[in-house]
Design an enzyme around this catalytic site. Structure first.
Site, mmCIF file in Angstrom:
data_model
loop_
_atom_site.group_PDB
_atom_site.id
_atom_site.type_symbol
_atom_site.label_atom_id
_atom_site.label_comp_id
_atom_site.label_asym_id
_atom_site.label_seq_id
_atom_site.Cartn_x
_atom_site.Cartn_y
_atom_site.Cartn_z
ATOM 1 N N ARG A 192 -25.443 18.488 12.806
ATOM 2 C CA ARG A 192 -25.881 19.083 13.955
ATOM 3 C C ARG A 192 -26.959 18.213 14.666
ATOM 4 O O ARG A 192 -27.226 18.051 15.812
ATOM 5 C CB ARG A 192 -26.192 20.576 14.096
ATOM 6 C CG ARG A 192 -25.308 21.682 13.736
ATOM 7 C CD ARG A 192 -23.854 21.314 14.312
ATOM 8 N NE ARG A 192 -23.004 20.825 13.813
ATOM 9 C CZ ARG A 192 -21.924 20.143 13.975
ATOM 10 N NH1 ARG A 192 -21.795 20.056 15.271
ATOM 11 N NH2 ARG A 192 -21.063 19.097 13.277
ATOM 12 N N ASP A 219 -7.709 21.742 19.421
ATOM 13 C CA ASP A 219 -8.901 21.310 18.953
ATOM 14 C C ASP A 219 -9.472 22.319 17.722
ATOM 15 O O ASP A 219 -9.119 23.534 17.298
ATOM 16 C CB ASP A 219 -9.955 21.489 20.126
ATOM 17 C CG ASP A 219 -11.260 20.690 19.706
ATOM 18 O OD1 ASP A 219 -11.332 19.964 18.802
ATOM 19 O OD2 ASP A 219 -12.194 21.148 20.437
ATOM 20 N N GLU A 220 -10.348 21.587 16.791
ATOM 21 C CA GLU A 220 -10.763 22.511 15.502
ATOM 22 C C GLU A 220 -9.730 23.082 14.905
ATOM 23 O O GLU A 220 -9.504 24.240 14.405
ATOM 24 C CB GLU A 220 -11.778 23.549 16.178
ATOM 25 C CG GLU A 220 -12.898 23.261 17.101
ATOM 26 C CD GLU A 220 -13.867 22.445 16.392
ATOM 27 O OE1 GLU A 220 -13.888 22.093 14.754
ATOM 28 O OE2 GLU A 220 -15.057 22.030 17.080
ATOM 29 N N LYS A 239 -14.303 13.680 19.328
ATOM 30 C CA LYS A 239 -13.034 14.140 19.354
ATOM 31 C C LYS A 239 -12.918 14.815 20.734
ATOM 32 O O LYS A 239 -11.683 14.710 21.203
ATOM 33 C CB LYS A 239 -12.908 15.421 18.357
ATOM 34 C CG LYS A 239 -13.666 16.239 18.391
ATOM 35 C CD LYS A 239 -13.672 17.556 17.273
ATOM 36 C CE LYS A 239 -14.526 18.693 17.466
ATOM 37 N NZ LYS A 239 -14.293 19.440 18.678
ATOM 38 N N THR A 240 -13.934 15.259 21.329
ATOM 39 C CA THR A 240 -13.642 15.785 22.707
ATOM 40 C C THR A 240 -13.341 14.716 23.664
ATOM 41 O O THR A 240 -12.469 15.093 24.409
ATOM 42 C CB THR A 240 -14.883 16.800 23.181
ATOM 43 O OG1 THR A 240 -15.243 17.682 22.408
ATOM 44 C CG2 THR A 240 -14.632 17.261 24.528
ATOM 45 N N GLN A 249 -15.366 20.636 7.823
ATOM 46 C CA GLN A 249 -16.121 21.375 8.683
ATOM 47 C C GLN A 249 -15.459 22.727 8.750
ATOM 48 O O GLN A 249 -15.435 23.704 9.984
ATOM 49 C CB GLN A 249 -16.017 21.057 10.113
ATOM 50 C CG GLN A 249 -17.062 19.672 10.204
ATOM 51 C CD GLN A 249 -17.543 19.320 11.570
ATOM 52 O OE1 GLN A 249 -18.341 19.942 12.549
ATOM 53 N NE2 GLN A 249 -17.008 18.041 11.871
#
Length: 736
Positions: free
Chosen positions: A603, A219-220, A32-33, A250
């Protein structure tokens, strides 16, 4: 289009989306980044959008730094400097500094952290004479924060109050807001709420920023609350170009106001929105993804996605069962050392846990076994007393109305200005007189003793000089403060045991200010005092942490969000701990706990080790534990369970052979062939064996001289031993 040459089809589609709202449902590890940074570069290079017309929000300073670095590499430093990229709090602080007059704030307003808020709240409680047992500062501040995130002011809170406690909190909320205004300060929630309100109520300000920013990227997005939603909507009110990137699976911050409906109802909030799913995972092995997907599929509140990877399946997830939290810590420490034996560095290993309290047993075990580690989420660097003291001098100088900072240092180091002087200053402050002014009046009235008068004048002179030099780099002003106050000598006298460590922390603060001065650009000048104080107020330890030294990292699952490690261990996987006991009676909270476990699993890049203890000492209860339902939701073919008897992993019959599988309840306490009795009085007791050393009793079977005990020894092995060969059993058991 070079910005899309190395992207998969879904990523490229998201990057090259034209105008109009866009929701990118980005699964864990799906890049995503990369999509966000490439989209910004594409908008600048292919669509001709000026960099100054792009606003991007992140949730951590670490993410903001990473995004800025990537964008700079793509479009060059000159264009990157024109972008507005930062956390919600940092961006809103920047807006409010610029528009302080319109927002009703002093230009040098103070940003109060949690400790400062508590001090301010206690002042409000004293003023209202409401310092009662059920109005604990932590509870009240939590309620106030929730109200602000929901965009509810004190009047609205009072209108919706349904109990006497709610009504009293509403009055405290109003008094707290008055105290903030009197101090010329804001708390973290205010940064966002006041920015959103300013944009919604001041048409000139709204038009200036909404017209300027042609594209707003977030973002997020799954972690945004209602106030942040309104802020984004206001910024995008002219051009309607919102790109929201997030993963509903998430969303783990509901307890602090995050509203999952911002993602689930995106198409309703932004009509004609495009929705693109990123489902290829580049981080984890196939088995890790399969396990995480199987668990999260149990949730109902989700948009749904199917993660896949081209990576190998990798090893199965491992479950290690231990007798108690001490043995659990020792086993995980030993596993970290084994990773190093495999050729990995310790920094490749992360140990995640649900609550901060779990870190104690883990830290003890890691220290005992000589495993170097970093603990994230303990006392933040900027929360350490000596660091806050030095910063308080600078804050009190920059904002004369900041009574909290003024009172923190007025007698630190000691100047003979004790409780009586403090009470007089507080009384004057309630009437609107700044602390420095009130202290000056006491000096002029001759109400201080001779030596105290001289020291008080020197203190006020220092604040005046710091205020006059506020445009200079912050590191110079810190060094001047240390010299004039002899603060380092004060540390030697007040804290002789740990003065060297405290001195190092102050030195690190100077280094941080110097680094800020070297890197700072923009409106606050080259490392100005105002800019540095804003930076210090908003940074978190997880933002400052970098895995440079060879140390394992201990951190909560919440703090692990956004990070990745080759090996992830998850400790304390028991019902009532993970999932947390407070969530068991609420379906929505239980689903959030499941999302948190999903975050913990994803993670990991290569290996996952799960851990549970059959017996755990906790502040609220101590006793036998039940294995977490989340572990039971992992398909058996993806999980190996370390046998308490042999220490060797087994897959076949793992569930039935490793713990009691009766009905829906499965306990971590192992069961063994014969007449095993996990509730024997000796269970949990420390015992000694001449050959195997110290151990803890897990269960017992049989009776008389043939009574056997299953013991977990300090070497990590679990053995069945006759009671007559053990020392430490009480008199009611078989003789040693």
């Amino acid at each position: 289009m070079e910005q899309t040459t190395d992207l998969n089809e879904a990523q490229a589609e998201a990057v090259t989306h034209g105008d109009g709202p866009l929701l990118v449902v980005a699964g864990a590890g799906s890049g995503k980044t990369r999509v966000l940074t490439r989209r910004i570069a594409w908008l600048i290079g292919e669509r001709g959008v000026p960099p100054s017309a792009i606003l991007a929000f992140t949730f951590t300073n670490k993410a903001a730094r990473e995004m800025k670095e990537r964008i700079e590499a793509l479009v060059g430093p000159a264009a990157a400097r024109e972008l507005w990229v930062g956390t919600f709090h940092a961006t809103c602080a920047r807006l409010l500094r610029r528009e302080a007059a319109h927002a009703g704030l002093p230009a040098s307003f103070t940003i109060f952290d949690r400790e400062d808020q508590t001090a301010l709240l206690k002042q409000a409680l004293r003023a209202l004479d409401l310092a009662t047992e059920d109005l604990k500062p932590g509870l009240v501040l939590s309620r106030i924060s929730g109200a602000k995130n929901a965009f509810v002011d004190p009047e609205g809170y009072l209108r919706s109050a349904v109990s006497d406690l709610d009504r009293r909190i509403a009055h405290v909320y109003a008094a707290y807001e008055e105290s903030l205004a009197r101090a010329g300060g804001v708390d973290f929630d205010d940064l966002i709420v006041r920015s959103a309100r300013l944009l919604e109520t001041d048409e000139d300000v709204r038009r200036r920023y909404a017209d300027r920013f042609r594209h707003v990227l977030v973002d997020e997005y799954q972690d945004t609350n209602h106030a942040q939603f309104r802020l984004v909507t206001a910024f995008a009110s002219t051009h309607k170009n919102v790109t929201a990137v997030g993963d509903d699976d998430q969303s783990i911050y509901g307890w602090r106001g995050a509203d999952l409906s911002n993602v689930l109802d995106f198409e309703r909030h932004f009509p004609r929105a495009a929705v693109i799913r990123l489902e290829q995972n580049y981080r984890s092995t196939g088995n890790i993804l399969a396990a995480a997907s199987a668990v999260i599929a149990k949730n109902r509140a989700r948009k749904g996605k199917t993660l896949w990877t081209t990576k190998d399946a990798g090893p199965a997830l491992r479950l290690i069962l231990s007798g108690d939290e001490q043995v659990e810590g020792e086993r995980l420490a030993r596993e970290a050392l084994k990773q190093r034996e495999k050729g990995r560095a310790l920094r490749d290993v992360a140990i995640l846990f649900r609550t901060n309290a779990q870190s104690r047993a883990l830290e003890i075990a890691f220290r005992r076994m000589g495993v170097a580690y970093d603990l994230l989420g303990g006392v933040s660097f900027y929360d350490r007393k000596e660091v806050k003291d030095v910063l308080a001098y600078l804050r009190a100088a920059l904002n004369p109305r900041d009574l909290v900072s003024f009172l923190r240092v007025v007698n630190t180091p000691r100047r003979g200005l004790g409780d009586r002087v403090r009470e007089r200053i507080e009384a004057e402050a309630i009437l609107g007189r700044p602390g420095a002014e009130a202290l000056g009046a006491l000096i002029e009235a001759g109400e201080l003793a001779g030596p105290a008068t001289l020291k008080a004048r020197a203190f006020l002179d220092l604040l005046d000089e710091l205020r006059a030099r506020a445009g200079e780099p912050a590191d110079r002003l810190i060094e001047e403060t240390l010299r004039r106050t002899e603060y380092l000598d004060h540390l030697d006298e007040a804290f002789p045991q740990d003065a060297p460590e405290r001195r190092e922390n102050v030195g690190e603060l100077v280094v941080a200010a110097r680094q800020f001065a070297e890197e700072a650009r923009g409106e606050d000048g080259a490392g100005s005092l105002s800019g540095f104080l804003t930076e210090a107020a908003l940074v978190a330890d997880v933002d400052r942490w970098a895995p440079s030294d060879d140390r394992a990292v201990l951190l909560t699952a919440h703090n692990a969000k956004g990070l990745e490690f080759p090996v992830v261990m998850v400790a304390g996987l028991e019902e009532g701990l993970f999932p947390h006991g407070t969530a068991l009676a609420d379906d929505h909270e239980l689903e959030e706990e499941r999302r948190l476990f999903y975050v913990a699993l994803t993670r990991a890049e290569e290996e996952v080790i799960l851990s549970a203890a059959s017996f755990r000492r906790r502040y609220d209860r101590t006793g036998a534990s039940e294995l977490s339902r989340f572990v039971r939701e992992i398909p058996s073919e993806l999980l190996t369970v370390e046998s308490p008897l042999t220490g060797r992993p087994s897959i076949s019959g793992a569930r039935a052979g490793a713990w009691d599988a009766g009905g829906a309840r499965r306990t971590v306490a192992p069961s063994f062939p014969g007449t095993a009795n996990p509730r024997d009085p000796a269970v949990g007791r420390r015992v000694q064996h001449d050959k195997f050393g110290r151990g803890r009793v897990l269960s017992a079977e049989g009776g008389g001289m043939d009574k056997r005990y299953v013991i977990e020894f300090q070497d990590g092995e679990t053995r069945k031993v006759l009671g007559r060969f053990l020392q430490g059993l009480d008199d009611g058991d078989e003789p040693a």
